[in-house]
Enzyme design. Sequence first.
Site, PDB file in Angstrom:
ATOM      1  N   ASP A  83      47.930  72.864 -35.903  1.00  0.00           N
ATOM      2  CA  ASP A  83      46.826  72.692 -36.847  1.00  0.00           C
ATOM      3  C   ASP A  83      46.334  71.247 -36.901  1.00  0.00           C
ATOM      4  OD1 ASP A  83      48.927  71.528 -38.221  1.00  0.00           O
ATOM      5  OD2 ASP A  83      48.560  72.586 -40.106  1.00  0.00           O
ATOM      6  N   ASP A 118      52.703  73.438 -35.060  1.00  0.00           N
ATOM      7  CA  ASP A 118      51.996  74.676 -35.398  1.00  0.00           C
ATOM      8  C   ASP A 118      50.521  74.604 -35.041  1.00  0.00           C
ATOM      9  OD1 ASP A 118      51.330  72.877 -37.410  1.00  0.00           O
ATOM     10  OD2 ASP A 118      51.213  74.413 -38.960  1.00  0.00           O
ATOM     11  N   SER A 134      55.602  72.687 -39.235  1.00  0.00           N
ATOM     12  CA  SER A 134      54.577  71.808 -38.676  1.00  0.00           C
ATOM     13  C   SER A 134      55.158  70.807 -37.692  1.00  0.00           C
ATOM     14  CB  SER A 134      53.834  71.120 -39.819  1.00  0.00           C
ATOM     15  OG  SER A 134      52.704  70.441 -39.364  1.00  0.00           O
ATOM     16  N   ASP A 137      50.377  69.518 -32.631  1.00  0.00           N
ATOM     17  CA  ASP A 137      51.690  69.439 -33.266  1.00  0.00           C
ATOM     18  C   ASP A 137      52.347  70.807 -33.209  1.00  0.00           C
ATOM     19  OD1 ASP A 137      50.125  70.738 -35.149  1.00  0.00           O
ATOM     20  OD2 ASP A 137      51.127  69.812 -36.861  1.00  0.00           O
TER      21      ASP A 137
END
Length: 458
Positions: free
Chosen positions: A245, A243, A100, A241
């Site tokens: 999400d 990833d 992440s 960010d």
Amino acid sequence: MRKYFGTDGIRGRANGLITPDLALKVGQAAGLTFQRGDYRHRVIIGKDTRLSGYMIENALVAGFTSVGMDVLLLGPMPTPAVAMLTRSMRCDLGVMISASHNAYEDNGIKLFGPDGFKLNDELELEIEALIDSDMKARLSGSAALGRAKRIDSADARYIEFAKRTLPRQLDLEGMRVVVDCANGAGYKVAPAALWELGAEVMSIGVEPNGFNINAEVGSTAPDALINKVRELRADIGIALDGDADRVLIVDEKGQKVDGDQLMGVVARSWKDDGRLTQPGVVATIMSNLGLERYLGGLGLNLVRTAVGDRHVLEHMRAHGFNLGGEQSGHIIMSDYTTTGDGLIAALQLLAVVKTLDKPVSEVCHCFEPLPQVLKNVRYKSGKPLQNDAVVKAIEAGRERLGANGRLVIRPSGTEPVIRVMGEGDDGDLVNRVVDDVVDAVARAATQGGASASGKSAA
């Protein structure tokens, strides 16, 4: 007790906790867990742009194929895209390789079931038990091994899915958009989707090299986006960010708009359009009290859960809500997605901006947040929150804040840190209360050593 899974999958330092050996075992254990029925089972794997993604991806492929699962490889792809494609491609399991918003040195493994939702506690514990067992006897025979292949159409599939979340008659013509992809998983799909919807797109954070993911770019480091929005006089800035999400918005004045404001904007719009399935929004204990008061003024409730978009989603599913999220920018719109999706959240905001035909600054600052202070106390050992002095400091702090404030103390789910958050109408009082609690926690943690750091938000 969990050994591997945290609040959002398995996460840690690459070649520290996250080794090829562990990834191999995760692939085998998850593959065995989801082989239910007499047919060829398939797993889909996406990743972000970290250097260690190659290592982990290959180890997972070896694990899955060794227990007879076929593997579909997506390459760099947002976490929500993996969740969506798991469902649309009729896979038994979805895997996202990402840490992440963490730096490149870390990595992680997130798992999704065939419905596109993150796994529940029972399934994660079942997989953990298998990881630590001897799975050799359950490996597939030579003729039953799985196969692996690349899916070249994944980008186009997700872009089309994202575009279809907007009404067909609505486009982004005339909007100047700066998008910061954090040198991460969304670096291809996010700019392409915005451009195909008609926006004039300027992109930063779209040159990943394996090391620069989240490095001075992205939703956790918004200064680059703020400067670019001001320089180009853009209408809006969108920061994802690593990833993709979560999302952070920057208005045309260079002011940040967090997840609480986004939930407020969308909740108001969906309420007016009759789209809310329940009269309220699900958020976490970290969301600002200002959001709760704002929603109350609209006749809506704010339901709070433990920190983590997974907890938000579980409550949404159990009680029929279709809007929820976190202050950090994980926005879940269950009409479209099964997890947080930074691009989809940004598109829904852009739809409101276009419909109202107002600047982003007027649309997005829908309430004045209360002064909020968050400080972290890092410790090496022990259980500081069980110390009598800490318990008394927390009780005293809550009494001092009273009904006009909140005090939230919680251990991090991903690192040895105690997070102390306070908010209230009196900013000076909030600071004093948080400092007192931090001091008590730090003293209790001196057995292993402790250090404190913090931030405040107006």
